[in-house]
Design a protein around this motif. Structure first.
Motif: not given
Length: 90
Positions: A21, A44, A46, A49, A54-55, A57, A60, A81, A83, A85
């Motif tokens: 993660v 993160i 990718r 996500t 939740i691309e 981000r 989180f 989760y 998140t 931005s």
């Protein structure tokens, strides 16, 4: 076994399915109870996500109730989760 909060910082976070993660950046503590509230995760993966939709981000927060095990790594279960931005984080 982790005996101090400072030992958690930088630990890698994985799902119970084995997907990486990210890394633990910070821990929140509930002021009323003194209990751990959540883990802020950065760096993160990718793929992770993208799987959650939740691309984009930067990080989180995982509620501590979602933590399944803490050792050399931290394992998290299926949790909701919160998140952040990229625009709202430093």
């Amino acid at each position: 076994m982790v005996s101090r909060l400072t030992e958690l910082y930088g630990k890698e976070i994985y799902t119970i399915e084995g997907m990486k993660v990210g890394s633990l950046e910070d821990v929140s503590i509930e002021p009323e109870s003194g209990k751990l509230g959540g883990l802020r995760i950065t760096n993160i993966n990718r793929s992770f996500t993208g799987r959650l939709g939740i691309e984009g981000r930067k990080g989180f927060i995982v509620p501590y109730s979602g933590v399944k095990a803490v050792g050399d790594i931290v394992l998290i279960g299926n949790v909701r989760y919160e998140t952040e931005s990229d625009e709202n984080t430093q």
